[in-house]
Design an enzyme around this catalytic site. Structure first.
Site, PDB file in Angstrom:
ATOM      1  N   GLY A   1      65.975  56.633  66.713  1.00  0.00           N
ATOM      2  CA  GLY A   1      66.249  55.617  65.695  1.00  0.00           C
ATOM      3  C   GLY A   1      67.023  54.430  66.247  1.00  0.00           C
ATOM      4  O   GLY A   1      66.730  53.274  65.916  1.00  0.00           O
TER       5      GLY A   1
ATOM      6  N   CYS B   1      65.766  67.120  56.586  1.00  0.00           N
ATOM      7  CA  CYS B   1      66.883  66.246  56.984  1.00  0.00           C
ATOM      8  C   CYS B   1      68.098  66.465  56.091  1.00  0.00           C
ATOM      9  O   CYS B   1      69.233  66.374  56.547  1.00  0.00           O
ATOM     10  CB  CYS B   1      66.452  64.793  56.970  1.00  0.00           C
ATOM     11  SG  CYS B   1      65.616  64.297  55.465  1.00  0.00           S
TER      12      CYS B   1
ATOM     13  N   GLU C   1      72.724  68.923  64.743  1.00  0.00           N
ATOM     14  CA  GLU C   1      71.629  69.288  63.850  1.00  0.00           C
ATOM     15  C   GLU C   1      70.656  70.195  64.608  1.00  0.00           C
ATOM     16  O   GLU C   1      70.093  69.798  65.619  1.00  0.00           O
ATOM     17  CB  GLU C   1      70.904  68.011  63.396  1.00  0.00           C
ATOM     18  CG  GLU C   1      69.815  68.250  62.380  1.00  0.00           C
ATOM     19  CD  GLU C   1      69.136  66.957  61.926  1.00  0.00           C
ATOM     20  OE1 GLU C   1      68.871  66.092  62.770  1.00  0.00           O
ATOM     21  OE2 GLU C   1      68.887  66.821  60.716  1.00  0.00           O
TER      22      GLU C   1
ATOM     23  N   GLY D   1      63.648  60.149  61.541  1.00  0.00           N
ATOM     24  CA  GLY D   1      63.582  61.016  62.713  1.00  0.00           C
ATOM     25  C   GLY D   1      64.960  61.200  63.313  1.00  0.00           C
ATOM     26  O   GLY D   1      65.960  61.214  62.589  1.00  0.00           O
ATOM     27  N   SER D   2      65.021  61.307  64.638  1.00  0.00           N
ATOM     28  CA  SER D   2      66.288  61.616  65.301  1.00  0.00           C
ATOM     29  C   SER D   2      67.145  60.362  65.514  1.00  0.00           C
ATOM     30  O   SER D   2      66.632  59.243  65.574  1.00  0.00           O
ATOM     31  CB  SER D   2      66.001  62.276  66.650  1.00  0.00           C
ATOM     32  OG  SER D   2      65.318  61.368  67.488  1.00  0.00           O
ATOM     33  N   THR D   3      68.446  60.568  65.645  1.00  0.00           N
ATOM     34  CA  THR D   3      69.383  59.455  65.825  1.00  0.00           C
ATOM     35  C   THR D   3      69.078  58.701  67.116  1.00  0.00           C
ATOM     36  O   THR D   3      69.073  57.458  67.137  1.00  0.00           O
ATOM     37  CB  THR D   3      70.836  59.978  65.829  1.00  0.00           C
ATOM     38  OG1 THR D   3      71.086  60.593  64.559  1.00  0.00           O
ATOM     39  CG2 THR D   3      71.834  58.857  66.037  1.00  0.00           C
ATOM     40  N   ALA D   4      68.799  59.429  68.202  1.00  0.00           N
ATOM     41  CA  ALA D   4      68.580  58.761  69.494  1.00  0.00           C
ATOM     42  C   ALA D   4      67.380  57.822  69.423  1.00  0.00           C
ATOM     43  O   ALA D   4      67.479  56.649  69.812  1.00  0.00           O
ATOM     44  CB  ALA D   4      68.369  59.816  70.579  1.00  0.00           C
TER      45      ALA D   4
ATOM     46  N   GLU E   1      66.422  56.583  58.781  1.00  0.00           N
ATOM     47  CA  GLU E   1      66.897  57.807  58.123  1.00  0.00           C
ATOM     48  C   GLU E   1      66.916  58.871  59.212  1.00  0.00           C
ATOM     49  O   GLU E   1      65.867  59.282  59.694  1.00  0.00           O
ATOM     50  CB  GLU E   1      65.957  58.157  56.967  1.00  0.00           C
ATOM     51  CG  GLU E   1      66.610  59.090  55.970  1.00  0.00           C
ATOM     52  CD  GLU E   1      66.464  60.536  56.366  1.00  0.00           C
ATOM     53  OE1 GLU E   1      67.281  61.018  57.176  1.00  0.00           O
ATOM     54  OE2 GLU E   1      65.540  61.180  55.863  1.00  0.00           O
TER      55      GLU E   1
ATOM     56  N   LYS F   1      52.724  55.437  61.909  1.00  0.00           N
ATOM     57  CA  LYS F   1      52.545  56.308  63.074  1.00  0.00           C
ATOM     58  C   LYS F   1      53.127  57.687  62.759  1.00  0.00           C
ATOM     59  O   LYS F   1      54.334  57.863  62.699  1.00  0.00           O
ATOM     60  CB  LYS F   1      53.232  55.755  64.323  1.00  0.00           C
ATOM     61  CG  LYS F   1      52.745  56.524  65.567  1.00  0.00           C
ATOM     62  CD  LYS F   1      53.721  56.561  66.710  1.00  0.00           C
ATOM     63  CE  LYS F   1      54.691  57.697  66.661  1.00  0.00           C
ATOM     64  NZ  LYS F   1      54.117  59.056  66.765  1.00  0.00           N
TER      65      LYS F   1
HETATM   66  P1  NAP Z   1      61.840  62.020  66.998  1.00  0.00           P
HETATM   67  O1  NAP Z   1      61.579  62.128  68.452  1.00  0.00           O
HETATM   68  O2  NAP Z   1      62.893  61.102  66.522  1.00  0.00           O
HETATM   69  O3  NAP Z   1      60.427  61.662  66.321  1.00  0.00           O
HETATM   70  C1  NAP Z   1      60.253  60.990  65.099  1.00  0.00           C
HETATM   71  C2  NAP Z   1      59.103  59.995  65.217  1.00  0.00           C
HETATM   72  O4  NAP Z   1      59.451  58.976  66.153  1.00  0.00           O
HETATM   73  C3  NAP Z   1      57.802  60.610  65.739  1.00  0.00           C
HETATM   74  O5  NAP Z   1      56.712  59.962  65.128  1.00  0.00           O
HETATM   75  C4  NAP Z   1      57.864  60.263  67.213  1.00  0.00           C
HETATM   76  O6  NAP Z   1      56.622  60.252  67.848  1.00  0.00           O
HETATM   77  C5  NAP Z   1      58.452  58.877  67.157  1.00  0.00           C
HETATM   78  N1  NAP Z   1      59.052  58.432  68.418  1.00  0.00           N
HETATM   79  C6  NAP Z   1      59.562  59.182  69.431  1.00  0.00           C
HETATM   80  N2  NAP Z   1      60.025  58.383  70.419  1.00  0.00           N
HETATM   81  C7  NAP Z   1      59.804  57.097  70.025  1.00  0.00           C
HETATM   82  C8  NAP Z   1      60.066  55.822  70.601  1.00  0.00           C
HETATM   83  N3  NAP Z   1      60.655  55.692  71.801  1.00  0.00           N
HETATM   84  N4  NAP Z   1      59.718  54.711  69.921  1.00  0.00           N
HETATM   85  C9  NAP Z   1      59.136  54.805  68.718  1.00  0.00           C
HETATM   86  N5  NAP Z   1      58.847  55.989  68.121  1.00  0.00           N
HETATM   87  C10 NAP Z   1      59.187  57.126  68.761  1.00  0.00           C
HETATM   88  O7  NAP Z   1      62.138  63.422  66.415  1.00  0.00           O
HETATM   89  P2  NAP Z   1      61.542  64.818  66.924  1.00  0.00           P
HETATM   90  O8  NAP Z   1      61.391  64.889  68.402  1.00  0.00           O
HETATM   91  O9  NAP Z   1      60.315  65.013  66.193  1.00  0.00           O
HETATM   92  O10 NAP Z   1      62.711  65.798  66.482  1.00  0.00           O
HETATM   93  C11 NAP Z   1      63.943  65.833  67.196  1.00  0.00           C
HETATM   94  C12 NAP Z   1      65.082  66.051  66.248  1.00  0.00           C
HETATM   95  O11 NAP Z   1      65.158  64.972  65.311  1.00  0.00           O
HETATM   96  C13 NAP Z   1      64.963  67.277  65.339  1.00  0.00           C
HETATM   97  O12 NAP Z   1      65.318  68.449  65.982  1.00  0.00           O
HETATM   98  C14 NAP Z   1      65.878  66.891  64.217  1.00  0.00           C
HETATM   99  O13 NAP Z   1      67.207  67.142  64.578  1.00  0.00           O
HETATM  100  C15 NAP Z   1      65.672  65.400  64.088  1.00  0.00           C
HETATM  101  N6  NAP Z   1      64.713  65.098  63.011  1.00  0.00           N
HETATM  102  C16 NAP Z   1      65.170  64.525  61.889  1.00  0.00           C
HETATM  103  C17 NAP Z   1      64.292  64.262  60.849  1.00  0.00           C
HETATM  104  C18 NAP Z   1      64.734  63.634  59.583  1.00  0.00           C
HETATM  105  O14 NAP Z   1      64.128  63.903  58.559  1.00  0.00           O
HETATM  106  N7  NAP Z   1      65.689  62.752  59.593  1.00  0.00           N
HETATM  107  C19 NAP Z   1      62.953  64.590  60.971  1.00  0.00           C
HETATM  108  C20 NAP Z   1      62.501  65.156  62.152  1.00  0.00           C
HETATM  109  C21 NAP Z   1      63.397  65.391  63.161  1.00  0.00           C
HETATM  110  P3  NAP Z   1      56.081  61.531  68.703  1.00  0.00           P
HETATM  111  O15 NAP Z   1      56.801  62.724  68.192  1.00  0.00           O
HETATM  112  O16 NAP Z   1      54.642  61.518  68.410  1.00  0.00           O
HETATM  113  O17 NAP Z   1      56.382  61.270  70.121  1.00  0.00           O
END
Ligand code: NAP
Ligand code: MG
Length: 498
Positions: free
Chosen positions: A254, A305, A402, A249-252, A271, A196
């Site tokens: 994750g 990241c 972050e 993605g994000s800690t929350a 991660e 996804k």
């Molecule tokens: P995110 O919300 O954690 O999104 C990452 C992935 O998870 C996306 O595919 C997202 O889908 C999906 N997702 C969101 N809510 C979910 C849920 N309840 N259940 C399952 N999957 C879900 O991250 P973001 O909103 O893109 O970014 C927010 C912050 O995360 C950034 O500002 C950064 O601090 C951090 N981040 C970290 C990394 C890293 O490499 N570790 C990468 C990106 C972001 P949708 O977006 O399609 O809803």
């Protein structure tokens, strides 16, 4: 560097009109109930319109992946054949390198120089590296270690088998590359996988799924569901037929995914990004440290990241370091990713642009010295000027959270142990770098730094053969290396009496 403006390939335009939704069992599916537009961050204009997967679409992709796992379509092939197919997949990505780089730049916003070299170039190396593990997975044999009658004969060994259907949930910063970090070890281990992508950046992964099919990976072994996190993502993480969830993605988010996975006892790896420190010791080579900071902090506009975002600099070099960084960011040119001369590009979305800008307002309110860089181009597009924040203190939000943007927080220190304490004073622990030529100091500090990776005199140097992942709130599990492919296997212990 070739400075000619990039002409969008005909193949890219053809793909953009073909990409209409999820890619399930070898074809596009447009049954979703809503449409989402994939945008070009340099203009805000739509590139393609895609149907968003519902829970029923996710269930269908998982059911097909499970059927392909159960009927051994993929895992039943001889390992040498699977390896050959995965190498062919890498060859196809390489042959379509320019097309994939353009798709990634158009949808994610980063420079074409970066998508050519990193998103595609590094990915091809990674694909070949992981393909090679297909033929190298092994267990071990052992003697029985407890007391046994003298005439008893035993033989024991371990067997590594694919875990089953994998769900990969990936972010928007390196959409194709991070997806491949999940896809390749899963397929090399014999698993099937549903990916996804983030709603903002679904395009490059869809093109990848087409190429996988062309390489000979049977349909349904690797599907893509394009859908929202709270709907499609959540359904994937909690689906009872998923045996492993691998997330970046994000800690929350994750944490929620980890909970959903453990409810049906699926493996999971998370991660979750970092607030990664760069520690510049008294003896450091300032030229190299400044150059390293710009690369580590501003690659992909800081949306990395492993990016460095906290810079601890010895007071003897501190003012010079701030000045040099400020000078450099003032002289940078900003423009669309397709302009190869633009050194900085838009961030991924309007929403993310606003999030970065609100962190900058907060930094000002909290008392950081704001050193602004180049102005943004005066056209629509999600641009953020690069900013150096001097005189940041450990208590300020900008030293702790972050931001994921072109924002470099600089903090002075007087001795290495004080700096070490600040480096470790963080909830996150993905990566860190140490800048010094003092071998004794480096060898003393490396084991003390709380991070999954420590670099010395370099930063963001990722190697497919070196495990990558975080400690503390930066996550659990490792990608890359033997450890990555093994994490897509279940270990079976066998004991034979004869
Ligand atoms: P995110 O919300 O954690 O999104 C990452 C992935 O998870 C996306 O595919 C997202 O889908 C999906 N997702 C969101 N809510 C979910 C849920 N309840 N259940 C399952 N999957 C879900 O991250 P973001 O909103 O893109 O970014 C927010 C912050 O995360 C950034 O500002 C950064 O601090 C951090 N981040 C970290 C990394 C890293 O490499 N570790 C990468 C990106 C972001 P949708 O977006 O399609 O809803
Ligand atoms: Mg999100």
């Amino acid at each position: 560097m070739n400075s000619a403006p990039v002409q969008v390939l005909g193949e890219v335009n053809a793909f953009l009109s073909r990409a209409t939704g999820s890619f399930i069992d070898g074809e596009y599916s447009t049954t979703g109930d809503k449409q989402a537009e994939a945008l070009d961050p340099s203009s805000g204009q739509p590139l393609a319109s895609l149907a968003l997967a519902t829970e029923a679409d996710v269930d269908r992709a998982v059911a097909i992946a499970k059927a392909r796992f159960d009927d051994k379509t993929w895992r039943g092939k001889r390992v040498a054949e699977r390896e050959r197919i995965l190498l062919r997949f890498a060859d196809l990505v390489e042959q379509h390198a320019e097309e994939l780089a353009q798709i990634e730049t158009l949808n994610q916003g980063k420079s074409i120089n970066v998508t050519r070299m990193v998103d595609v170039g590094f990915s091809v190396d990674f694909m070949r590296y992981m393909a090679g593990w297909t033929t190298k997975l092994e267990g071990r044999t052992s003697e029985v270690s407890i007391s046994m009658p003298a005439d008893a004969q035993f033989n024991a060994y371990t067997l590594r088998q694919p875990v089953g259907v994998v769900a990969g949930i990936v972010p928007w910063n390196f959409p194709m590359m991070i997806a491949l970090w999940k896809i390749m070890p899963a397929l090399a281990a014999g698993c099937t996988i549903v990916i996804k992508p983030a709603t903002e950046t679904p395009l490059s992964v869809l093109r990848l799924a087409e190429l996988a099919l062309e390489a000979g990976i049977p349909s349904g072994v690797f599907s893509v569901v394009v859908g929202g996190g709270a709907t499609a993502g959540q359904r994937l993480a909690e689906h009872p037929d998923i045996r492993k969830v691998t997330f970046t993605g994000s800690t929350a988010v994750g944490k929620g995914i980890g909970h959903a996975a453990i409810d049906h006892m699926a493996h999971f790896s998370l991660e979750l990004g970092g607030k990664n420190p760069m520690l510049v010791l008294e003896d450091a080579d300032l030229d190299k440290a400044v150059e390293g900071a710009l690369m580590a902090g501003l690659l992909n506009q800081g949306q990395v990241c492993a990016a460095a975002s906290r810079f601890y600099v010895h007071r003897s070099q501190y003012e010079a370091f701030c000045e040099r960084l400020h000078q450099a960011v003032s002289e940078m040119s900003m423009g669309p990713g397709l302009d190869p001369t633009a050194q900085l590009n838009p961030v991924v979305s309007k929403r993310h642009q606003q999030s970065i800008l609100s962190y900058l307002e907060l930094a000002e309110r909290e008392g950081a010295r704001v050193l602004r860089g180049a102005g943004t181009p005066d056209h629509t597009g999600f641009y953020v000027s690069p900013v150096v924040l001097a005189d940041v203190t450990q208590q300020m939000t900008l030293a702790r959270e972050e931001v994921f943007g072109p924002v470099l927080s600089v903090i002075p220190f007087d001795d290495a142990d004080e700096a070490l304490a600040m480096v470790n004073d963080s909830e996150l622990g993905l990566a860190a770098s140490l800048w010094t030529n003092d071998l004794s100091q480096a060898m003393r500090l490396i084991p003390e730094i709380e991070a999954g990776t420590v670099w010395v005199n370099t930063h963001v140097t990722l190697d497919p053969n070196l495990p990558f992942g975080g400690v503390k709130q930066s996550g659990t599990g490792r990608e890359f290396g033997r450890e990555a492919i093994e994490s897509f296997t279940e270990l079976k212990s066998v004991c034979i009496a004869y």
